[in-house]
Design a protein around this motif. Structure first.
Motif, PDB file in Angstrom:
ATOM      1  N   ASN A  40      -1.499 -13.528  -6.168  1.00 14.66           N
ATOM      2  CA  ASN A  40      -1.569 -12.091  -5.909  1.00 14.66           C
ATOM      3  C   ASN A  40      -0.999 -11.850  -4.509  1.00 14.66           C
ATOM      4  O   ASN A  40      -1.716 -11.969  -3.512  1.00 14.66           O
ATOM      5  CB  ASN A  40      -3.032 -11.623  -6.013  1.00 14.66           C
ATOM      6  CG  ASN A  40      -3.136 -10.123  -6.132  1.00 14.66           C
ATOM      7  OD1 ASN A  40      -2.128  -9.411  -6.044  1.00 14.66           O
ATOM      8  ND2 ASN A  40      -4.348  -9.627  -6.320  1.00 14.66           N
ATOM      9  N   PHE A  41       0.290 -11.564  -4.476  1.00 15.36           N
ATOM     10  CA  PHE A  41       0.944 -11.540  -3.158  1.00 15.36           C
ATOM     11  C   PHE A  41       1.988 -10.433  -3.089  1.00 15.36           C
ATOM     12  O   PHE A  41       2.790 -10.249  -3.990  1.00 15.36           O
ATOM     13  CB  PHE A  41       1.411 -12.970  -2.868  1.00 15.36           C
ATOM     14  CG  PHE A  41       2.836 -13.211  -2.495  1.00 15.36           C
ATOM     15  CD1 PHE A  41       3.360 -12.739  -1.294  1.00 15.36           C
ATOM     16  CD2 PHE A  41       3.653 -13.971  -3.329  1.00 15.36           C
ATOM     17  CE1 PHE A  41       4.668 -13.003  -0.950  1.00 15.36           C
ATOM     18  CE2 PHE A  41       4.955 -14.244  -2.990  1.00 15.36           C
ATOM     19  CZ  PHE A  41       5.470 -13.752  -1.789  1.00 15.36           C
ATOM     20  N   ASN A  42       1.878  -9.644  -2.033  1.00  7.80           N
ATOM     21  CA  ASN A  42       2.750  -8.477  -1.838  1.00  7.80           C
ATOM     22  C   ASN A  42       3.810  -8.763  -0.789  1.00  7.80           C
ATOM     23  O   ASN A  42       3.552  -9.445   0.203  1.00  7.80           O
ATOM     24  CB  ASN A  42       1.903  -7.282  -1.373  1.00  7.80           C
ATOM     25  CG  ASN A  42       2.766  -6.112  -0.911  1.00  7.80           C
ATOM     26  OD1 ASN A  42       3.548  -5.567  -1.679  1.00  7.80           O
ATOM     27  ND2 ASN A  42       2.668  -5.755   0.367  1.00  7.80           N
ATOM     28  N   ILE A  43       4.990  -8.200  -1.017  1.00  6.46           N
ATOM     29  CA  ILE A  43       6.025  -8.205   0.022  1.00  6.46           C
ATOM     30  C   ILE A  43       6.243  -6.762   0.455  1.00  6.46           C
ATOM     31  O   ILE A  43       6.424  -5.869  -0.373  1.00  6.46           O
ATOM     32  CB  ILE A  43       7.336  -8.826  -0.516  1.00  6.46           C
ATOM     33  CG1 ILE A  43       7.190 -10.351  -0.548  1.00  6.46           C
ATOM     34  CG2 ILE A  43       8.530  -8.412   0.320  1.00  6.46           C
ATOM     35  CD1 ILE A  43       8.437 -11.089  -0.977  1.00  6.46           C
ATOM     36  N   ASP A  44       6.176  -6.527   1.768  1.00  9.63           N
ATOM     37  CA  ASP A  44       6.536  -5.221   2.331  1.00  9.63           C
ATOM     38  C   ASP A  44       8.024  -5.242   2.636  1.00  9.63           C
ATOM     39  O   ASP A  44       8.493  -6.133   3.364  1.00  9.63           O
ATOM     40  CB  ASP A  44       5.823  -5.014   3.677  1.00  9.63           C
ATOM     41  CG  ASP A  44       4.488  -4.329   3.533  1.00  9.63           C
ATOM     42  OD1 ASP A  44       4.165  -3.848   2.439  1.00  9.63           O
ATOM     43  OD2 ASP A  44       3.768  -4.281   4.546  1.00  9.63           O
ATOM     44  N   LEU A  45       8.746  -4.278   2.101  1.00 10.67           N
ATOM     45  CA  LEU A  45      10.192  -4.233   2.317  1.00 10.67           C
ATOM     46  C   LEU A  45      10.570  -2.794   2.690  1.00 10.67           C
ATOM     47  O   LEU A  45       9.999  -1.850   2.135  1.00 10.67           O
ATOM     48  CB  LEU A  45      10.887  -4.629   1.013  1.00 10.67           C
ATOM     49  CG  LEU A  45      12.258  -5.271   1.097  1.00 10.67           C
ATOM     50  CD1 LEU A  45      12.193  -6.592   1.841  1.00 10.67           C
ATOM     51  CD2 LEU A  45      12.816  -5.519  -0.302  1.00 10.67           C
ATOM     52  N   ALA A  84      13.833 -10.570  -2.482  1.00 12.47           N
ATOM     53  CA  ALA A  84      12.372 -10.361  -2.598  1.00 12.47           C
ATOM     54  C   ALA A  84      11.904 -10.794  -3.986  1.00 12.47           C
ATOM     55  O   ALA A  84      10.908 -11.515  -4.120  1.00 12.47           O
ATOM     56  CB  ALA A  84      12.029  -8.896  -2.353  1.00 12.47           C
ATOM     57  N   ILE A  85      12.626 -10.392  -5.026  1.00 10.12           N
ATOM     58  CA  ILE A  85      12.237 -10.740  -6.402  1.00 10.12           C
ATOM     59  C   ILE A  85      12.245 -12.266  -6.566  1.00 10.12           C
ATOM     60  O   ILE A  85      11.372 -12.845  -7.208  1.00 10.12           O
ATOM     61  CB  ILE A  85      13.179 -10.052  -7.419  1.00 10.12           C
ATOM     62  CG1 ILE A  85      12.966  -8.528  -7.375  1.00 10.12           C
ATOM     63  CG2 ILE A  85      12.955 -10.586  -8.837  1.00 10.12           C
ATOM     64  CD1 ILE A  85      14.035  -7.713  -8.089  1.00 10.12           C
ATOM     65  N   VAL A 128       7.654  -8.558   5.359  1.00  7.84           N
ATOM     66  CA  VAL A 128       9.008  -9.118   5.398  1.00  7.84           C
ATOM     67  C   VAL A 128       9.989  -8.096   5.976  1.00  7.84           C
ATOM     68  O   VAL A 128      10.787  -8.386   6.846  1.00  7.84           O
ATOM     69  CB  VAL A 128       9.430  -9.549   3.961  1.00  7.84           C
ATOM     70  CG1 VAL A 128      10.912  -9.835   3.904  1.00  7.84           C
ATOM     71  CG2 VAL A 128       8.642 -10.786   3.541  1.00  7.84           C
ATOM     72  N   GLN A 129      10.001  -6.905   5.450  1.00  4.88           N
ATOM     73  CA  GLN A 129      10.845  -5.751   5.836  1.00  4.88           C
ATOM     74  C   GLN A 129      12.314  -5.912   5.456  1.00  4.88           C
ATOM     75  O   GLN A 129      12.924  -5.001   4.949  1.00  4.88           O
ATOM     76  CB  GLN A 129      10.716  -5.395   7.335  1.00  4.88           C
ATOM     77  CG  GLN A 129       9.294  -5.386   7.899  1.00  4.88           C
ATOM     78  CD  GLN A 129       8.278  -4.629   7.055  1.00  4.88           C
ATOM     79  OE1 GLN A 129       8.656  -3.873   6.165  1.00  4.88           O
ATOM     80  NE2 GLN A 129       6.996  -4.833   7.300  1.00  4.88           N
ATOM     81  N   PRO A 133       6.904 -12.400  -5.879  1.00  2.00           N
ATOM     82  CA  PRO A 133       5.646 -11.713  -5.527  1.00  2.00           C
ATOM     83  C   PRO A 133       5.096 -11.003  -6.762  1.00  2.00           C
ATOM     84  O   PRO A 133       5.809 -10.806  -7.749  1.00  2.00           O
ATOM     85  CB  PRO A 133       6.095 -10.685  -4.479  1.00  2.00           C
ATOM     86  CG  PRO A 133       7.499 -10.358  -4.872  1.00  2.00           C
ATOM     87  CD  PRO A 133       8.079 -11.603  -5.483  1.00  2.00           C
ATOM     88  N   SER A 134       3.822 -10.606  -6.708  1.00  2.00           N
ATOM     89  CA  SER A 134       3.239  -9.840  -7.821  1.00  2.00           C
ATOM     90  C   SER A 134       3.302  -8.344  -7.517  1.00  2.00           C
ATOM     91  O   SER A 134       3.044  -7.520  -8.382  1.00  2.00           O
ATOM     92  CB  SER A 134       1.781 -10.256  -8.027  1.00  2.00           C
ATOM     93  OG  SER A 134       1.079 -10.114  -6.806  1.00  2.00           O
ATOM     94  N   HIS A 135       3.627  -8.014  -6.269  1.00  2.00           N
ATOM     95  CA  HIS A 135       3.568  -6.614  -5.818  1.00  2.00           C
ATOM     96  C   HIS A 135       4.628  -6.403  -4.751  1.00  2.00           C
ATOM     97  O   HIS A 135       4.915  -7.298  -3.959  1.00  2.00           O
ATOM     98  CB  HIS A 135       2.166  -6.371  -5.220  1.00  2.00           C
ATOM     99  CG  HIS A 135       1.828  -4.939  -4.944  1.00  2.00           C
ATOM    100  ND1 HIS A 135       2.346  -4.240  -3.873  1.00  2.00           N
ATOM    101  CD2 HIS A 135       1.009  -4.075  -5.595  1.00  2.00           C
ATOM    102  CE1 HIS A 135       1.862  -3.008  -3.880  1.00  2.00           C
ATOM    103  NE2 HIS A 135       1.039  -2.876  -4.918  1.00  2.00           N
ATOM    104  N   LEU A 136       5.211  -5.231  -4.750  1.00  2.01           N
ATOM    105  CA  LEU A 136       6.197  -4.907  -3.724  1.00  2.01           C
ATOM    106  C   LEU A 136       5.937  -3.520  -3.162  1.00  2.01           C
ATOM    107  O   LEU A 136       5.807  -2.559  -3.924  1.00  2.01           O
ATOM    108  CB  LEU A 136       7.590  -4.931  -4.361  1.00  2.01           C
ATOM    109  CG  LEU A 136       8.618  -5.603  -3.484  1.00  2.01           C
ATOM    110  CD1 LEU A 136       9.300  -6.710  -4.234  1.00  2.01           C
ATOM    111  CD2 LEU A 136       9.632  -4.605  -3.009  1.00  2.01           C
TER     112      LEU A 136
END
Ligand code: SF4
Length: 406
Positions: free
Chosen positions: A167-172, A191-192, A133-134, A196-199
């Motif tokens: 089980n899903f990550n966001i790249d920020l 993002a929250i 996402v960034q 997601p389960s991971h950041l």
């Protein structure tokens, strides 16, 4: 702790499989990954065939072992349709023992998954998604040269939820060109909201050999970047996330097993253009590192000629000691002392004097079988890492040791 003598590399660490899919719609100006602008038609079939051939060449090094995680990284792996991902996963399972509980991650970028929904990737065997996402701010995304906007993020997140992939990550990223602290906080809130389960939350840095390095944008100063990190961290904590690595936050039970294996100095087999492997070989009492040719065209040709490796060497004992500590010192749980000898083949006596010195200086603490940096140690983490550098070797960038870590 253990004996004073060096011990054999007789217990194998967990094994992970990394698959590099190197193309992106276009190259982002800050990116120093091994990624390349995609040709008008992706050579998907040739590349997938070459990946399976690549795996076969290294099978003798991992015979009988079980793969605990698979990670499709890039580049933009979601440029490959679910059909190709399914073919790869089936090909891996036919050639390797893959744990039925294996974590299987696909990196995806918003705006690149229109041809296939995440349900199709789930049916192909993907059970974890990492979404690049960034930022959620359209103007900032443009400054970053990204191809997507907030509308594409929304579509991708909805597709992930519809697929039931929890089980899903966001790249920020933060400290973006012209970004204010309020804008960084807004990104974290959004993002929250995506649940997601991971950041993965990184500060933008300008790396050599990037367009931003040649023509640097104006970034927030270090004090502002620190402020963003602190305030965003508080929001994440309030929302139930816990930081377990310098840039990684997760809800309980959702730490990334694949990346944890890198950080804990586990073994990994990397296939595809530029991929790295680190494998323990008990029969040879050694640890071997292999690197594939970096450019996809070169690697594809090299696969045909049989000379697909750019580097292949045994890692010496001092280098193993350094690598063992390098990434574990980024983990908030610290370094597991009981894994030192089994994973490096080096006796504890070889490092005890260095550790005692670090403890005396107040940068490391030893508690319950774990070595952890103190508050002072976090501020001087480079200094701690330098204590384990092999003699006569300059510290290489982190990416030289974990080139496939995303
Ligand atoms: S999408 Fe990711 S891997 Fe591709 S160029 Fe941009 S930052 Fe690099």
């Amino acid at each position: 702790m253990n004996s004073g003598t060096d011990s054999a590399l007789d217990s194998l660490p967990p094994l992970a499989l990394y698959v590099h899919l190197p193309w992106c719609v276009r190259k982002c100006p800050y990116c120093d990954f091994n990624s390349h602008q995609a040709p008008s038609e992706l050579p998907a079939k040739d590349y997938v065939d070459a990946l399976l051939a690549d795996l076969e060449l290294d099978l003798p090094l991992v015979w009988g072992r079980t793969v605990q995680s698979i990670f499709f990284g890039g580049g933009t792996p979601s440029l490959f349709s679910a059909k190709w991902i399914e073919r790869l996963i089936a090909g891996f399972r036919a050639r390797l023992r893959v744990s039925p509980q294996a974590e299987c991650t696909l990196e995806a970028n918003p705006g690149t998954t229109e041809h296939d929904s995440f349900s199709a990737y789930r049916d192909a065997g993907i059970n974890r998604v990492s979404l690049g996402v960034q930022s959620f701010n359209d103007e900032l995304l443009q400054r970053l040269g990204r191809i997507h906007g907030s509308a594409e993020i929304e579509t991708a997140v909805e597709s992930i939820h519809t697929a039931g992939i929890s089980n899903f990550n966001i790249d920020l990223m933060y400290a973006l060109p012209g970004q204010s602290t309020n804008e960084a906080l807004d990104d974290i809130r959004r993002a929250i909201h995506c649940a997601p389960s991971h950041l993965s939350f990184y500060q933008l840095t300008i790396e050599p050999n990037t367009a931003f390095h040649a023509s640097p944008p104006k970034l927030p100063d270090e004090d502002t970047a620190w402020d963003m990190q602190e305030q965003c961290g508080e929001l994440l904590l309030e929302s139930g996330f816990r930081q377990y690595e310098i840039s990684a936050w997760a809800r309980a039970g959702f730490r990334c097993r694949h990346n944890l294996n890198y950080w804990r100095y586990g073994d990994f087999l990397g296939i595809g253009a530029g991929a790295h492997s680190k494998l323990t070989l008990p029969a040879e009492q050694s640890v071997r590192r292999r690197v594939r040719h970096r450019h996809p065209d070169v690697w594809l040709k090299a696969m045909q000629s049989g000379e697909w490796l750019a580097d292949d060497r045994l890692i010496g004992e001092e280098e193993r000691v350094f690598e063992f500590f390098l990434n574990q010192l980024r983990l908030y749980d610290g370094v597991r002392k009981d894994q030192f000898t089994p994973r490096t083949g080096v006796g504890w006596n070889r490092i005890s004097a260095r550790l005692e010195k670090a403890i005396e200086r107040g940068v490391l603490q030893d508690s319950c079988g774990m070595l952890k940096p103190t508050a002072l140690g976090w501020r001087f983490s480079n200094e701690i890492q330098a204590m384990f550098l092999p003699p006569g070797i300059e510290k290489k960038p982190q990416s030289s040791y974990n080139a496939d870590l995303h």
